[in-house]
Design a protein around this motif. Structure first.
Motif, PDB file in Angstrom:
ATOM      1  N   ASP A 170      -1.078 -16.724  14.648  1.00 39.72           N
ATOM      2  CA  ASP A 170      -1.268 -17.824  15.595  1.00 39.72           C
ATOM      3  C   ASP A 170      -0.442 -19.052  15.252  1.00 39.72           C
ATOM      4  OD1 ASP A 170      -2.537 -19.059  13.477  1.00 39.72           O
ATOM      5  OD2 ASP A 170      -4.558 -18.666  14.197  1.00 39.72           O
ATOM      6  N   GLY A 171       0.407 -18.959  14.229  1.00 36.88           N
ATOM      7  CA  GLY A 171       1.274 -20.078  13.887  1.00 36.88           C
ATOM      8  C   GLY A 171       0.640 -21.105  12.983  1.00 36.88           C
ATOM      9  N   SER A 172      -0.623 -20.935  12.644  1.00 38.34           N
ATOM     10  CA  SER A 172      -1.306 -21.897  11.789  1.00 38.34           C
ATOM     11  C   SER A 172      -0.818 -21.760  10.353  1.00 38.34           C
ATOM     12  CB  SER A 172      -2.814 -21.673  11.830  1.00 38.34           C
ATOM     13  OG  SER A 172      -3.138 -20.425  11.246  1.00 38.34           O
ATOM     14  N   ALA A 173      -1.170 -22.733   9.512  1.00 43.32           N
ATOM     15  CA  ALA A 173      -0.778 -22.688   8.103  1.00 43.32           C
ATOM     16  C   ALA A 173      -1.335 -21.452   7.428  1.00 43.32           C
ATOM     17  CB  ALA A 173      -1.252 -23.952   7.391  1.00 43.32           C
ATOM     18  N   THR A 174      -2.546 -21.058   7.812  1.00 49.54           N
ATOM     19  CA  THR A 174      -3.174 -19.902   7.183  1.00 49.54           C
ATOM     20  C   THR A 174      -2.432 -18.618   7.520  1.00 49.54           C
ATOM     21  OG1 THR A 174      -5.335 -20.978   7.238  1.00 49.54           O
ATOM     22  CG2 THR A 174      -5.312 -18.595   6.982  1.00 49.54           C
ATOM     23  N   THR A 175      -2.093 -18.426   8.799  1.00 50.30           N
ATOM     24  CA  THR A 175      -1.404 -17.196   9.167  1.00 50.30           C
ATOM     25  C   THR A 175       0.056 -17.199   8.696  1.00 50.30           C
ATOM     26  OG1 THR A 175      -1.003 -18.116  11.383  1.00 50.30           O
ATOM     27  CG2 THR A 175      -2.892 -16.661  11.112  1.00 50.30           C
ATOM     28  N   ARG A 176       0.652 -18.382   8.558  1.00 50.17           N
ATOM     29  CA  ARG A 176       1.981 -18.451   7.953  1.00 50.17           C
ATOM     30  C   ARG A 176       1.913 -18.011   6.484  1.00 50.17           C
ATOM     31  NH1 ARG A 176       6.448 -21.805   9.628  1.00 50.17           N
ATOM     32  NH2 ARG A 176       6.403 -22.073  11.877  1.00 50.17           N
ATOM     33  N   LYS A 177       0.845 -18.420   5.813  1.00 48.76           N
ATOM     34  CA  LYS A 177       0.640 -17.973   4.438  1.00 48.76           C
ATOM     35  C   LYS A 177       0.479 -16.461   4.399  1.00 48.76           C
ATOM     36  CE  LYS A 177      -2.423 -18.551   0.453  1.00 48.76           C
ATOM     37  NZ  LYS A 177      -3.660 -19.212  -0.065  1.00 48.76           N
ATOM     38  N   GLY A 178      -0.198 -15.908   5.416  1.00 42.37           N
ATOM     39  CA  GLY A 178      -0.349 -14.467   5.494  1.00 42.37           C
ATOM     40  C   GLY A 178       0.987 -13.765   5.633  1.00 42.37           C
ATOM     41  N   VAL A 179       1.890 -14.337   6.431  1.00 41.32           N
ATOM     42  CA  VAL A 179       3.233 -13.772   6.585  1.00 41.32           C
ATOM     43  C   VAL A 179       3.961 -13.790   5.245  1.00 41.32           C
ATOM     44  CG1 VAL A 179       5.505 -14.152   7.623  1.00 41.32           C
ATOM     45  CG2 VAL A 179       3.443 -14.307   9.030  1.00 41.32           C
ATOM     46  N   GLU A 180       3.849 -14.883   4.512  1.00 42.68           N
ATOM     47  CA  GLU A 180       4.485 -14.970   3.205  1.00 42.68           C
ATOM     48  C   GLU A 180       3.910 -13.930   2.243  1.00 42.68           C
ATOM     49  OE1 GLU A 180       7.024 -16.602   2.404  1.00 42.68           O
ATOM     50  OE2 GLU A 180       7.250 -18.122   3.952  1.00 42.68           O
ATOM     51  N   MET A 181       2.604 -13.718   2.301  1.00 42.09           N
ATOM     52  CA  MET A 181       1.976 -12.719   1.437  1.00 42.09           C
ATOM     53  C   MET A 181       2.509 -11.327   1.745  1.00 42.09           C
ATOM     54  SD  MET A 181      -1.984 -14.074   1.447  1.00 42.09           S
ATOM     55  CE  MET A 181      -2.574 -12.625   0.557  1.00 42.09           C
ATOM     56  N   LEU A 182       2.619 -11.013   3.030  1.00 46.99           N
ATOM     57  CA  LEU A 182       3.127  -9.699   3.415  1.00 46.99           C
ATOM     58  C   LEU A 182       4.593  -9.537   3.043  1.00 46.99           C
ATOM     59  CD1 LEU A 182       1.485  -9.077   6.911  1.00 46.99           C
ATOM     60  CD2 LEU A 182       0.673  -8.421   4.652  1.00 46.99           C
ATOM     61  N   ALA A 183       5.359 -10.612   3.176  1.00 49.58           N
ATOM     62  CA  ALA A 183       6.784 -10.544   2.850  1.00 49.58           C
ATOM     63  C   ALA A 183       6.997 -10.283   1.359  1.00 49.58           C
ATOM     64  CB  ALA A 183       7.470 -11.843   3.258  1.00 49.58           C
ATOM     65  N   GLN A 184       6.102 -10.785   0.535  1.00 49.58           N
ATOM     66  CA  GLN A 184       6.258 -10.658  -0.912  1.00 49.58           C
ATOM     67  C   GLN A 184       5.578  -9.418  -1.477  1.00 49.58           C
ATOM     68  OE1 GLN A 184       4.787 -14.360  -2.548  1.00 49.58           O
ATOM     69  NE2 GLN A 184       5.986 -15.564  -1.094  1.00 49.58           N
ATOM     70  N   SER A 185       4.746  -8.752  -0.653  1.00 46.15           N
ATOM     71  CA  SER A 185       3.989  -7.612  -1.147  1.00 46.15           C
ATOM     72  C   SER A 185       4.673  -6.292  -0.783  1.00 46.15           C
ATOM     73  CB  SER A 185       2.577  -7.617  -0.543  1.00 46.15           C
ATOM     74  OG  SER A 185       1.888  -6.412  -0.853  1.00 46.15           O
ATOM     75  N   PRO A 186       4.653  -5.318  -1.692  1.00 43.43           N
ATOM     76  CA  PRO A 186       5.215  -4.001  -1.379  1.00 43.43           C
ATOM     77  C   PRO A 186       4.273  -3.135  -0.546  1.00 43.43           C
ATOM     78  CG  PRO A 186       4.391  -4.021  -3.626  1.00 43.43           C
ATOM     79  CD  PRO A 186       4.231  -5.420  -3.098  1.00 43.43           C
ATOM     80  N   LEU A 187       3.110  -3.652  -0.197  1.00 43.33           N
ATOM     81  CA  LEU A 187       2.106  -2.849   0.489  1.00 43.33           C
ATOM     82  C   LEU A 187       2.625  -2.304   1.815  1.00 43.33           C
ATOM     83  CD1 LEU A 187      -0.841  -1.922   0.061  1.00 43.33           C
ATOM     84  CD2 LEU A 187      -1.561  -3.883   1.443  1.00 43.33           C
ATOM     85  N   PHE A 188       3.376  -3.125   2.560  1.00 45.23           N
ATOM     86  CA  PHE A 188       3.842  -2.715   3.883  1.00 45.23           C
ATOM     87  C   PHE A 188       5.350  -2.544   3.944  1.00 45.23           C
ATOM     88  CE2 PHE A 188      -0.039  -5.296   5.169  1.00 45.23           C
ATOM     89  CZ  PHE A 188      -0.861  -4.186   5.132  1.00 45.23           C
ATOM     90  N   SER A 189       5.992  -2.444   2.816  1.00 36.44           N
ATOM     91  CA  SER A 189       7.438  -2.288   2.779  1.00 36.44           C
ATOM     92  C   SER A 189       7.863  -1.032   3.535  1.00 36.44           C
ATOM     93  CB  SER A 189       7.915  -2.211   1.327  1.00 36.44           C
ATOM     94  OG  SER A 189       9.300  -1.981   1.259  1.00 36.44           O
ATOM     95  N   ALA A 190       8.874  -1.187   4.406  1.00 36.54           N
ATOM     96  CA  ALA A 190       9.460  -0.093   5.186  1.00 36.54           C
ATOM     97  C   ALA A 190       8.534   0.433   6.275  1.00 36.54           C
ATOM     98  CB  ALA A 190       9.912   1.054   4.281  1.00 36.54           C
ATOM     99  N   LEU A 191       7.421  -0.241   6.541  1.00 34.61           N
ATOM    100  CA  LEU A 191       6.544   0.141   7.651  1.00 34.61           C
ATOM    101  C   LEU A 191       6.825  -0.750   8.859  1.00 34.61           C
ATOM    102  CD1 LEU A 191       3.140   0.670   5.783  1.00 34.61           C
ATOM    103  CD2 LEU A 191       4.927   2.344   6.286  1.00 34.61           C
ATOM    104  N   GLU A 192       6.440  -0.267  10.027  1.00 32.75           N
ATOM    105  CA  GLU A 192       6.633  -1.037  11.260  1.00 32.75           C
ATOM    106  C   GLU A 192       5.498  -2.029  11.421  1.00 32.75           C
ATOM    107  OE1 GLU A 192       6.580  -0.285  16.075  1.00 32.75           O
ATOM    108  OE2 GLU A 192       7.271   1.326  14.752  1.00 32.75           O
ATOM    109  N   LEU A 193       5.850  -3.298  11.502  1.00 33.13           N
ATOM    110  CA  LEU A 193       4.854  -4.362  11.616  1.00 33.13           C
ATOM    111  C   LEU A 193       4.970  -5.055  12.961  1.00 33.13           C
ATOM    112  CD1 LEU A 193       2.653  -6.168  10.341  1.00 33.13           C
ATOM    113  CD2 LEU A 193       4.493  -7.590   9.423  1.00 33.13           C
ATOM    114  N   HIS A 194       3.848  -5.196  13.647  1.00 31.21           N
ATOM    115  CA  HIS A 194       3.792  -5.912  14.917  1.00 31.21           C
ATOM    116  C   HIS A 194       3.113  -7.262  14.701  1.00 31.21           C
ATOM    117  CE1 HIS A 194       4.564  -2.444  17.882  1.00 31.21           C
ATOM    118  NE2 HIS A 194       4.848  -2.006  16.674  1.00 31.21           N
TER     119      HIS A 194
END
Length: 282
Positions: A170-194
């Protein structure tokens, strides 16, 4: 340093799913895996109060028998828990996890998880557990989400390695932090993210999504963006079903509408409504 994937195991039919998701996360994160079974004394107590049936002449004898029965019940529950933990450990080793650990604790589930929080990187818990009313379990999961400040994966159904992930943004600080967490985590690497934003199709919302898409693609994560109209819960659920999402990711706090939907008394309804596992980011 928070390194462990911690999985809550009980005697419900959902324990296998919890185990499989925890193994998947442990391998993706290259993190140690621990299974925990919590012996909650409150759930071991016999139903009803038997004190009224104790006569004057037999009170002491019956109290002794009740105490012995309670001790026997506790030992049985402990042994059952040990067997479940051993089975989970064997399954994890078969799945390729190296040296999974097992823990058994007495006490309240939430208090125990809070105690273990400093060493927890990700908590995996089933949406529904053993011998409990569904509404109670939803409330229990909500308590865990409120109490912990670690990502929590709430599982349901049968496990299948996810290929398509949906992040409610939703563009909030919290969900932006979530994007950063996903970007830094290998959990979803190479998967399709919507990246899905529930709201109006405005220039600001499109710009927010473009920032998130670009940030994730910098990390090698393929990102598809979408803006869907309607109420948050209905719009996100509809997108998940229409596009075959395998896992939904949300922040524990977002803008006001998401917060009202996810946090508070409606958390149980949200957990019940989703048809796929839910990863709650804190």
């Amino acid at each position: 340093m928070t390194t462990n994937v911690l999985a809550c195991i009980d005697g419900s039919s959902h324990a296998t799913t919890v185990c499989d998701w925890a193994c998947w996360a442990s391998l993706r994160l290259a993190a140690p895996l621990s299974f925990i079974h919590v012996l909650d004394r409150e759930n071991q107590q016999p139903k009803g109060n038997l004190s009224g049936s104790i006569g004057l002449g037999s009170q002491e004898q019956l109290l002794e028998e009740l105490a012995a029965l309670d001790e026997k019940r506790g030992k049985l529950a402990k042994e059952q828990g040990r067997i479940m933990l051993d089975a989970a450990r064997a399954r994890a080793i078969e799945d390729g996890v190296s040296e999974p650990a097992t823990l058994q604790r007495h006490g309240a589930l939430v208090d125990t998880l809070v105690e273990l929080e400093p060493d927890t990187r990700l908590l995996v818990i089933g949406r529904q557990g053993e011998a409990s009313a569904y509404a109670h379990l939803g409330s229990h999961v909500e308590q865990v989400i409120r109490a912990l400040h670690r990502p929590i994966l709430v599982t349901l159904g049968e496990f299948g390695a996810p290929q398509k992930i949906m992040l409610a943004f939703d563009g909030s600080a919290t969900t932006r932090k979530g994007v950063e967490m996903l970007a830094q985590s290998p959990l979803f690497s190479a998967l399709e993210l919507h990246l899905v934003l529930a709201g109006a199709d405005t220039d600001d919302n499109r710009a927010q999504l473009e920032w998130a898409r670009h940030r994730l693609e910098q990390a090698g994560i393929t990102a598809v963006t979408a803006i869907v109209p309607g109420e948050v819960d209905q719009a996100l659920s509809r997108y998940q079903q229409d596009n075959g999402m395998d896992l939904m990711v949300m922040g524990a706090y977002g803008h006001s509408r998401v917060r009202q939907w996810l946090v508070g008394s409606t958390t149980t309804a949200m957990i019940r409504a989703t048809r796929v596992p839910l990863l709650v980011l804190r």
